[in-house]
Design a protein around this motif. Sequence first.
Motif, mmCIF file in Angstrom:
data_model
loop_
_atom_site.group_PDB
_atom_site.id
_atom_site.type_symbol
_atom_site.label_atom_id
_atom_site.label_comp_id
_atom_site.label_asym_id
_atom_site.label_seq_id
_atom_site.Cartn_x
_atom_site.Cartn_y
_atom_site.Cartn_z
ATOM 1 N N GLY A 197 0.384 -1.163 -0.118
ATOM 2 C CA GLY A 197 -0.162 -0.113 0.205
ATOM 3 C C GLY A 197 1.275 0.944 0.057
ATOM 4 O O GLY A 197 0.437 2.649 0.568
ATOM 5 N N HIS A 198 1.840 1.443 -0.315
ATOM 6 C CA HIS A 198 3.055 2.505 -0.502
ATOM 7 C C HIS A 198 2.897 3.925 -1.528
ATOM 8 O O HIS A 198 2.943 4.352 -1.213
ATOM 9 N N GLY A 199 1.253 3.179 -2.751
ATOM 10 C CA GLY A 199 1.771 4.537 -3.280
ATOM 11 C C GLY A 199 0.758 3.416 -4.428
ATOM 12 O O GLY A 199 0.710 2.359 -4.646
ATOM 13 N N ASP A 200 -0.014 4.191 -5.488
ATOM 14 C CA ASP A 200 -0.980 4.028 -6.723
ATOM 15 C C ASP A 200 0.218 4.299 -7.500
ATOM 16 O O ASP A 200 -0.402 3.557 -9.467
ATOM 17 N N ILE B 131 1.884 1.314 -11.983
ATOM 18 C CA ILE B 131 0.602 2.244 -12.250
ATOM 19 C C ILE B 131 -0.313 1.586 -11.895
ATOM 20 O O ILE B 131 -0.154 0.406 -12.722
ATOM 21 N N ARG B 132 -1.647 1.643 -10.584
ATOM 22 C CA ARG B 132 -2.150 0.621 -11.152
ATOM 23 C C ARG B 132 -3.329 0.608 -11.724
ATOM 24 O O ARG B 132 -3.371 1.942 -13.201
ATOM 25 N N GLY B 133 -3.801 0.314 -12.786
ATOM 26 C CA GLY B 133 -4.974 0.274 -13.905
ATOM 27 C C GLY B 133 -5.506 1.292 -13.589
ATOM 28 O O GLY B 133 -5.927 2.297 -14.780
ATOM 29 N N ALA C 254 -4.267 10.532 -7.069
ATOM 30 C CA ALA C 254 -2.780 9.310 -6.405
ATOM 31 C C ALA C 254 -1.896 8.998 -5.616
ATOM 32 O O ALA C 254 -1.609 10.035 -5.868
ATOM 33 N N VAL C 255 -1.523 8.136 -4.814
ATOM 34 C CA VAL C 255 0.060 8.274 -4.135
ATOM 35 C C VAL C 255 1.274 7.938 -5.204
ATOM 36 O O VAL C 255 0.688 6.945 -5.124
ATOM 37 N N ILE C 256 1.921 8.917 -5.401
ATOM 38 C CA ILE C 256 3.351 8.338 -5.702
ATOM 39 C C ILE C 256 4.642 8.329 -4.972
ATOM 40 O O ILE C 256 4.213 9.097 -4.038
ATOM 41 N N SER C 257 4.669 7.076 -5.452
ATOM 42 C CA SER C 257 6.142 6.872 -4.253
ATOM 43 C C SER C 257 7.164 7.171 -5.332
ATOM 44 O O SER C 257 7.381 5.998 -6.073
#
Length: 225
Positions: free
Chosen positions: A109-112, A158-160, A188-191
């Motif tokens: 769950g660190h990012g989308d 990248i999440r679809g 979207a969460v970017i990491s």
Amino acid sequence: MYDEYGAVVPAYNPGEALAGVVEGIKRYIQPEHIVVVDDGSTDGTSRLARSLGVELVRHDVNRGKGEALKSGFEHLLSQGEVEALFTIDADAQHDPDEIPSFVEAFRAGHGDLLVGNRMSGREGMPLIRVFTNIVTSAVVSALARCRIEDSQSGYRLIRGDVIRNIDLVTSRYETESEILIKSARIGAVISAVPIRSIYGTEESTIHPVRDTIRFFVLVFRGLFW
């Protein structure tokens, strides 16, 4: 094998490097979920991709990395079977054996949108790339309103649903920055995931003047999104 993941490999005259990249990806992702986008190559890229047993999208003429990415996204997501997708360059500058690090971070769950970060271990990275990456990453971070250390890295997961919900309008290298900015704007969460820098003797297809101008045109547009 990560059945719920896919990979898009934009390719423009990558030569034999493509085979090693694709075979590396196949250790982790099903061949039917790997899409090589031959962006008008003249070196037999399409023939090689077919021999590797993966999906192929062919552009008759070179349309730019951004268009190659968009074609790959469309082809892969139309199948409706992948939760998230990798973007991996065809020139062997990305190590497929780092795929599990991305998947681990994504599942935690660190990012989308996870960006491969080369900046903590940039030995071998040409100084001009270090400088331009620092500058462009600062600009993209400001527009995205979140810290992005390596905005020019093409190694990403990248999440679809993120790709489905952004409208990409650029066509070449600036598309990678556009993806970051627009993904952040929709929440979207970017990491980052640390990766190593791999540089060989290949000649970059980035045009220092033309592509810099395109980047700042993107910046101007971004001010009004």
